[in-house]
Scaffold this active site. Structure first.
Site, short mmCIF file in Angstrom:
data_model
loop_
_atom_site.label_atom_id
_atom_site.label_comp_id
_atom_site.label_asym_id
_atom_site.label_seq_id
_atom_site.Cartn_x
_atom_site.Cartn_y
_atom_site.Cartn_z
N GLU A 119 5.27 7.82 23.98
CA GLU A 119 3.92 7.49 23.79
C GLU A 119 4.44 6.77 22.24
O GLU A 119 5.50 7.96 21.75
CB GLU A 119 2.93 8.53 23.64
CG GLU A 119 2.26 9.35 24.45
CD GLU A 119 1.61 10.72 24.75
OE1 GLU A 119 1.55 11.28 23.65
OE2 GLU A 119 1.35 10.61 25.41
N LYS A 127 4.49 7.89 18.25
CA LYS A 127 4.70 8.59 17.00
C LYS A 127 3.37 8.26 16.39
O LYS A 127 3.92 7.32 15.07
CB LYS A 127 6.04 9.24 16.45
CG LYS A 127 5.77 10.27 15.51
CD LYS A 127 6.95 11.30 15.53
CE LYS A 127 6.46 12.92 15.19
NZ LYS A 127 6.05 12.84 13.97
N ASP A 130 1.31 7.88 12.69
CA ASP A 130 2.13 8.48 11.56
C ASP A 130 0.61 8.61 11.20
O ASP A 130 -0.35 7.83 9.47
CB ASP A 130 2.76 7.63 10.60
CG ASP A 130 3.41 8.27 9.40
OD1 ASP A 130 3.37 9.79 9.50
OD2 ASP A 130 3.43 7.43 8.71
N TYR A 159 -3.48 12.29 22.12
CA TYR A 159 -3.23 12.53 22.78
C TYR A 159 -2.61 13.43 23.41
O TYR A 159 -1.81 13.74 24.86
CB TYR A 159 -1.47 12.34 22.01
CG TYR A 159 -1.70 13.04 21.01
CD1 TYR A 159 -1.09 14.06 20.97
CD2 TYR A 159 -1.65 12.04 19.53
CE1 TYR A 159 -0.29 15.02 19.77
CE2 TYR A 159 -0.85 12.95 18.96
CZ TYR A 159 -1.23 14.33 18.67
OH TYR A 159 -0.42 14.52 17.15
N LYS A 206 13.05 8.76 15.82
CA LYS A 206 12.39 8.22 14.72
C LYS A 206 12.73 7.22 14.90
O LYS A 206 14.61 7.24 14.53
CB LYS A 206 12.59 8.96 13.49
CG LYS A 206 11.98 10.32 13.62
CD LYS A 206 10.06 10.43 13.04
CE LYS A 206 10.16 11.60 12.56
NZ LYS A 206 10.02 11.71 10.89
N CYS A 226 1.29 -10.21 -23.56
CA CYS A 226 0.74 -10.51 -22.96
C CYS A 226 1.03 -12.21 -21.95
O CYS A 226 1.63 -13.22 -22.47
CB CYS A 226 -0.85 -10.80 -22.62
SG CYS A 226 -1.94 -11.88 -20.47
N CYS A 239 -1.70 -14.79 -22.21
CA CYS A 239 -2.59 -15.12 -23.67
C CYS A 239 -1.59 -14.51 -24.45
O CYS A 239 -2.13 -14.46 -25.75
CB CYS A 239 -4.08 -14.25 -24.34
SG CYS A 239 -3.92 -12.31 -24.16
N CYS A 261 -3.38 -5.75 -21.54
CA CYS A 261 -3.66 -6.63 -21.69
C CYS A 261 -4.87 -6.31 -22.80
O CYS A 261 -5.91 -6.45 -22.05
CB CYS A 261 -3.38 -7.84 -21.18
SG CYS A 261 -4.10 -9.13 -23.00
N CYS A 278 -8.63 -13.42 -22.99
CA CYS A 278 -7.62 -13.25 -21.38
C CYS A 278 -7.81 -13.98 -20.33
O CYS A 278 -8.68 -13.99 -19.70
CB CYS A 278 -6.67 -12.19 -22.18
SG CYS A 278 -5.48 -12.29 -20.16
#
Ligand code: IVH
Length: 674
Positions: free
Chosen positions: A114, A116, A118, A226, A312, A406, A409, A424, A430
């Site tokens: 199967e 794995k 996460d 599972y 893994k 920024c 602007c 900003c 802006c």
């Protein structure tokens, strides 16, 4: 309606809902719309509220949550939840295979492979066919009872309809947040100025431990089963998996029985890239000896079974050149640095850009422009830079200097203490902030003006016609006809959409105006609690803290929003345009008027209610909740450990002090016995 009629109707509704639920989760088909489904569920909830004695433990209404868990009970596992031995190499896998062969003394055996998954492992206990308990792994011996939250996961059966099922059995599985749900959640968070969650696994884990199960229900977790335990009749792991499928558990169809370790290696190779297309993150393959009697003979070490191992996958990672860093400005003014990379192919797609989150991240990685950096597609869909290939650093690279103005602007950026992002502060001048606010305002969950797309917003902004949401309501046919691509028909269509949006309910308007940290759920709770924008705008910091879901961060943000004169003017204009700034009566879902014109202050801890619950009951029955004791107050509801100064003040002012019991009397229309 009589109890008997209600019982029959509840049974019918339950059967219908379960039918559609199974269709959706097991066969991935639908016969009715989401709306019709929600209607069925709502009818059921209403009936169960009227006849609480008829509410079954496995009622599908459990799916919407509503239970508050203050502290999760610790419970012992029936069988310890062990971890698996890990390997990253073929050689170690072959060593594992040799150990198995030796342990089984030459007897033939097969493997069951199967992926794995996460996520967060979960143990589900079924008693007499009904899901009785759901427990997290914890330390493997004891875990947390998260049953109420797990019941909201729609793909987990609340009841097994199989007379031959054992009286008691256990299912192990992995609770996860699907990638698409995780992305959506993060988009929503960014939209209200919250930081993104780092990865789906931790988010799923945090969600399972939330106190309010109705919030868990909205997070749309899923679960793959599972492993079936506690049944004698099953000879192989494969049969267990098929049994789980027959009982309508959500089993990932990615498993495969393998005759030998060669087939196992082929399975591993097959899924190395294919797994990217799955709805959840996977980090390897679990290989299990298929026959249960052989599993038992192989047994366990102190930590893990000898009959299973996890292979893994190495995180897929490539090295590429960091060409430059660009900076994006969001609706809230937050700056996000983005790595512009030399295009590189990584597990199925070409990667050109990766988010660097904030200045701290750039410093942590010690990035130089021109560096070769490692890019990974880890737990997220968006690739990330995980480090610098120091060996390849040359003299021609130069350290990153973070911008202090920024990029859009040129305003000097600021950094708020305790926050990682630069901002900003030029909120009203802006361009990306202004456009971002308008886009937020018109989106489906807000004012839902779908006749106005992002492209039109761009045109309207560039032509100077719309600089704030309120400007939308001043648009005329002539204005729109001046825009490129607009004819009378399309222009009228836009105006109609704008007109219709005026009926959007207050809670959505409150979300639309874009107060930082006020997402859809918080906006709904605020609307219900304060009822009008004027009440909300007038609420003090302390009063805001009394409202459900509101903590210091949100309270402060709401105060700042309403203290800003530009925002005040904007709200006034939107009011004049005719938007809804009051909850409509039907939305409050009034239960009665027994507390009409009565005001309450709640203090202390109660036996039968959370404070939020008490507030809710008062509001639903026509009363008002205040934050401080004054001469005008009608009742002080006193719980345990109430502060002595509140009591003194109430006594001095002649306010009636009542207990939880007295309050219940009031609710029943009786006088409070004081
Ligand atoms: S079987 C005794 N199968 O991996 C064997 N575990 O390191 C029980 N996991 O805690 C585990 N996908 O949370 C098994 N297909 C799968 C799995 C799986 C993910 C997790 C599980 C367990 C951990 C073991």
């Amino acid at each position: 309606m009589t109890v008997e009629q209600a019982r029959k109707e509840i049974q019918e509704l339950t059967a219908k809902i379960n039918y559609h639920n199974n269709l959706y989760y097991q066969q991935h088909r639908t016969e009715i719309s989401d709306y019709e489904f929600d209607q069925l569920l709502e009818q059921l909830i209403k009936l169960e509220d009227q006849f609480p004695q008829l509410k079954a433990d496995d009622s599908p209404s459990q799916r919407v949550g509503g239970t508050i868990t203050k502290e999760f009970k610790t419970v012992a596992h029936r069988y310890p939840m062990l971890s698996l031995g890990n390997t990253y190499s073929r050689q170690e896998l072959e060593d594992f295979d040799n150990r198995v062969a030796k342990g089984l003394e030459g007897e033939p055996y097969e493997y069951f492979c199967e992926l794995k998954f996460d996520g967060v492992s979960i143990s589900l206990i079924y008693e007499n066919g009904v899901l009785a308990r759901a427990v997290t792994r914890g330390d493997g011996v004891r875990g947390d009872d998260v049953t109420a939250n797990v019941k909201t996961i729609r793909s987990i059966p609340l009841r097994i309809t199989d007379n031959h099922a054992p009286k008691l059995f256990e299912v192990r599985g992995e609770v996860f947040m699907p990638k698409t749900v995780f992305e959506q959640l993060n988009k929503e968070r960014e939209d209200i100025g919250e930081e993104r969650y780092a990865n789906a696994r931790n988010t799923a884990s945090g969600t399972l431990k939330m106190q309010d199960s109705s919030v868990v229900a909205q997070r749309r977790l899923d679960c793959y089963a599972y492993y079936l335990l506690g049944t004698d009749s099953i000879g192989t792991h494969e049969q267990g998996v098929h049994q789980l499928e027959k009982w309508n558990f959500n089993v990932s169809p990615t498993y495969k029985k393998c005759k030998n370790i060669r087939e196992v290696l082929a399975y591993i190779a097959e899924w190395e890239n294919k797994r990217d297309g799955l709805p959840l993150e996977t980090d390897g393959v679990v290989i299990k000896v298929n026959r249960i009697d052989q599993q038992q003979r192989l047994g366990f070490t102190a930590k893990s079974p000898r009959w299973a191992i996890a292979y893994k996958y190495k995180a897929q990672s490539v090295s590429t050149r960091l060409n430059s860093i660009t900076y994006q400005v969001g609706r809230t003014g937050a700056i996000t640095p983005v790595a512009e990379l030399e295009p590189v192919f990584l597990s199925g797609t070409t990667v050109k850009r990766a988010s660097l989150h904030n200045a701290n991240e750039i410093a942590r990685l010690d990035l130089h422009i021109g560096d070769y950096v490692f890019v990974e597609k880890g737990g997220e869909i968006i690739p990330k830079v995980t480090g610098v290939d120091q060996a390849k650093r040359t003299d021609s690279t130069r350290p990153v200097t973070y911008i202090d103005r920024c990029p859009e602007c040129n305003t000097k950026l600021i950094r708020v203490e305790g926050e990682a992002a630069h901002y900003c502060p030029n909120t009203n001048g802006c361009p990306p902030q202004i456009k971002g606010r308008i886009e937020h305002f018109i989106q489906r969950k807000a004012m839902d003006i779908d006749s106005l797309g992002f492209r039109t917003i761009e045109q309207l902004y560039d032509s100077g016609l719309v600089k704030s949401p309120a400007d939308i309501y001043d648009l005329t046919l002539n204005d729109l006809l001046k825009l490129e691509g607009f004819k009378e028909k399309s222009a009228r269509n836009v105006l109609n959409g704008i007109e219709q949006s005026k009926a959007t309910p207050f809670e959505s308007v409150l979300f639309a105006i874009g107060i930082r940290y006020v997402g859809k759920t918080v906006a709904e709770k605020l609307a219900r609690y304060f009822k009008t924008i004027d009440n909300l705008a007038a609420a003090t910091y302390e009063e805001l803290l009394m409202a459900p879901e509101v903590g210091e961060k949100i309270a402060l943000s709401i105060r700042q929003f309403f203290e800003n004169p530009e925002n005040q003017r904007e709200i006034e204009r939107l009011k004049k345009a005719g938007l809804q700034f009051t909850v409509s009566e039907t939305e409050v879902k009034k239960e009665s008027d027994v507390l009409a014109n009565k005001s309450f202050v709640i203090s202390g801890v109660f036996q039968n209610y959370e404070r939020d619950q008490l507030k809710d009951i008062i509001l639903k029955n026509g009363g008002r909740v205040l934050s401080s004791v004054s001469g005008k107050l009608d009742y002080l509801v006193a719980g345990e450990n109430m502060g002595p100064s509140k009591r003194e003040k109430a006594e001095k002012l002649g306010v009636t002090i009542i207990s939880e019991k007295d309050f219940e009397n009031l609710l029943k229309g009786k006088p409070a016995t004081k």
